[in-house]
Design a protein around this motif. Structure first.
Motif, PDB file in Angstrom:
ATOM      1  N   ILE A  31       7.389   2.850   0.639  1.00 12.10           N
ATOM      2  CA  ILE A  31       6.022   3.186   0.243  1.00 12.10           C
ATOM      3  C   ILE A  31       6.103   4.178  -0.914  1.00 12.10           C
ATOM      4  O   ILE A  31       6.771   5.208  -0.821  1.00 12.10           O
ATOM      5  CB  ILE A  31       5.242   3.806   1.413  1.00 12.10           C
TER       6      ILE A  31
ATOM      7  N   HIS B 121       6.682  -1.830  -0.778  1.00 11.22           N
ATOM      8  CA  HIS B 121       5.835  -1.887   0.415  1.00 11.22           C
ATOM      9  C   HIS B 121       4.453  -1.312   0.110  1.00 11.22           C
ATOM     10  O   HIS B 121       3.765  -0.782   1.002  1.00 11.22           O
ATOM     11  CB  HIS B 121       6.501  -1.111   1.554  1.00 11.22           C
TER      12      HIS B 121
ATOM     13  N   PRO C 209       1.892  -4.743   3.048  1.00 11.43           N
ATOM     14  CA  PRO C 209       1.456  -3.641   3.914  1.00 11.43           C
ATOM     15  C   PRO C 209       0.501  -4.127   4.997  1.00 11.43           C
ATOM     16  O   PRO C 209      -0.474  -4.838   4.722  1.00 11.43           O
ATOM     17  CB  PRO C 209       0.739  -2.691   2.940  1.00 11.43           C
TER      18      PRO C 209
ATOM     19  N   HIS D  31      -0.687   1.870   0.378  1.00  9.62           N
ATOM     20  CA  HIS D  31      -0.178   1.233   1.577  1.00  9.62           C
ATOM     21  C   HIS D  31      -1.151   1.179   2.751  1.00  9.62           C
ATOM     22  O   HIS D  31      -1.059   0.292   3.584  1.00  9.62           O
ATOM     23  CB  HIS D  31       1.120   1.926   2.033  1.00  9.62           C
TER      24      HIS D  31
END
Length: 394
Positions: free
Chosen positions: A212, A239, A281, A243
């Motif tokens: 993230i 990611h 995500p 997120h």
């Protein structure tokens, strides 16, 4: 063949004999007998004829030039259908993604690539606890170690994201039983050193971190990971940036670009790499998020749908929403299997290892059963444009 002088000489000889017979009967001068001369001339001519005939080679008999028969037109055989597995859920069916049949067969039967039946389990590892799991997607550290050792005992090897992409796109060679260990969310360095370094040191196994990238990351966590990354055994992939909100078709263009490009920019800046995979995500995706990711250069995308393993040109998906599994988003409408790949959940992955091994064996046997037909098709249809199947390179 007679000499052209033969008739003339014969006529002169006979004429000489007649003229001699008509001469007055006076005592002849002592000379040769004309008849004898004619006989000797005839003998000379015959000898010349024989010599000439022997010197001239015989004229060969003419034969008709053979007319080649027309080349038989070979009809391509019908190709077999894709391998189906009774192990998968009835609504989860394998999908192909390589539209060029010749390209697919060339990659499939190239002896330098992965053999048919090579199979990959993608495992989602979300949060590891030393105590009793009390949250969704949480696994006990001891259970995780057992799972990883079980993978090793069953002949699996952990691979990187780049290896998986090469395998899925071109059937590049990987271990016949492979596992992608995909750790969601940002974690401090001790998390990786404690739970995954032992398997890197024992088996050379890599682990993928779904990173993230947003401002919520603690600077100490970022610093620890940027220091750990050069060792090479942790593969950082995207990611999301913020997120906390899953991407969907309802997301704005600005949000999609920020989540996807934000991850790229952060990983380039701090890890000196461009991610090739987006781990969606919250498991959210849609046609627009997938297209935006493709436009930005992403090659793979991962859902949270545990539908099964993946093989070259073979990804289990579904078109319809399953009321018994309401949290599984149908991937079929996206029409891009590589951007909507399934993942097993760590706490349940161990129960599926044997199933995955069976799928690999069955797929290999099915491929071997149809190998002659596929190679015949390739020879007829594909060789003119693609050349023969490559030979093995030691």
């Amino acid at each position: 063949m007679k000499s052209k002088y033969f008739p003339i000489a014969l006529s002169l000889a006979l004429l000489g004999i007649l003229m001699t017979a008509c001469q007055p009967t006076t005592p002849p001068e002592p000379t040769l007998d004309p008849a004898q001369i004619a006989v000797e001339a005839l003998a000379t001519i015959q000898a010349e004829y024989t010599q000439t005939a022997q010197a001239v080679p015989p004229t060969p008999l003419q034969t008709e030039t053979p007319i080649p028969s027309p080349t038989a037109i070979r009809t391509p055989p019908a190709l077999p259908s894709i391998y189906q597995s009774a192990i998968l859920h009835p609504q989860d069916t394998p999908r192909t993604y390589t539209s060029d049949t010749c390209q697919y067969l060339n990659a499939k039967w190239d002896p330098n690539n992965s053999a048919p039946g090579t199979v990959v389990m993608v495992v989602m590892i979300h949060w590891i606890t030393s105590g009793v799991p009390d949250q969704l997607y949480q696994i006990n550290a001891g259970e995780l170690r057992k799972l990883l050792e079980n993978f090793h005992e069953q002949g699996f090897m952990a691979i990187t994201m780049e290896q998986l992409a090469g395998f899925l796109e071109t059937n590049a060679k990987i271990p016949s039983r492979s596992v992608l260990l995909l750790v969601d969310d940002t974690h401090h360095s001790q998390y990786f050193n404690k739970h995954f370094r032992p398997f890197y040191e024992k088996y050379g196994w890599h682990v993928v971190n779904a990173w993230i990238s947003g401002p919520a990351i603690l600077q100490t966590t970022r610093d620890e990971n940027t220091a750990l990354a050069p060792e090479g055994w942790i593969d950082y992939q995207a990611h999301g940036y913020i997120h906390n909100t899953p991407m969907s078709n309802a997301s704005s263009d600005e949000f999609l670009f920020g989540e996807l490009q934000g991850s790229i920019s952060d990983l380039q800046e701090h890890f000196n790499k461009t991610p090739i995979a987006i781990i969606w995500p919250g498991g959210g995706f849609g046609e627009r998020p997938v297209q935006t990711a493709r436009d930005l250069g992403y090659r793979l995308g991962f859902t949270t749908n545990p539908r099964g393993p993946v093989m070259f040109n073979w990804v289990p998906q579904t078109d319809i929403k399953d009321e018994q599994r309401p949290y599984f988003i149908p991937e079929g409408p996206i029409n891009d299997p590589l951007m909507t790949l399934p993942r097993y959940i760590d706490i349940a992955a161990g129960a599926h290892i044997d199933e995955v091994r069976v799928i690999g064996k069955e797929a290999a046997a099915y491929a071997e059963q149809n190998k002659a037909v596929e190679l015949e098709y390739y020879d007829i249809v594909c060789v003119p444009g693609y050349g023969p199947i490559p030979t093995h390179v030691p």
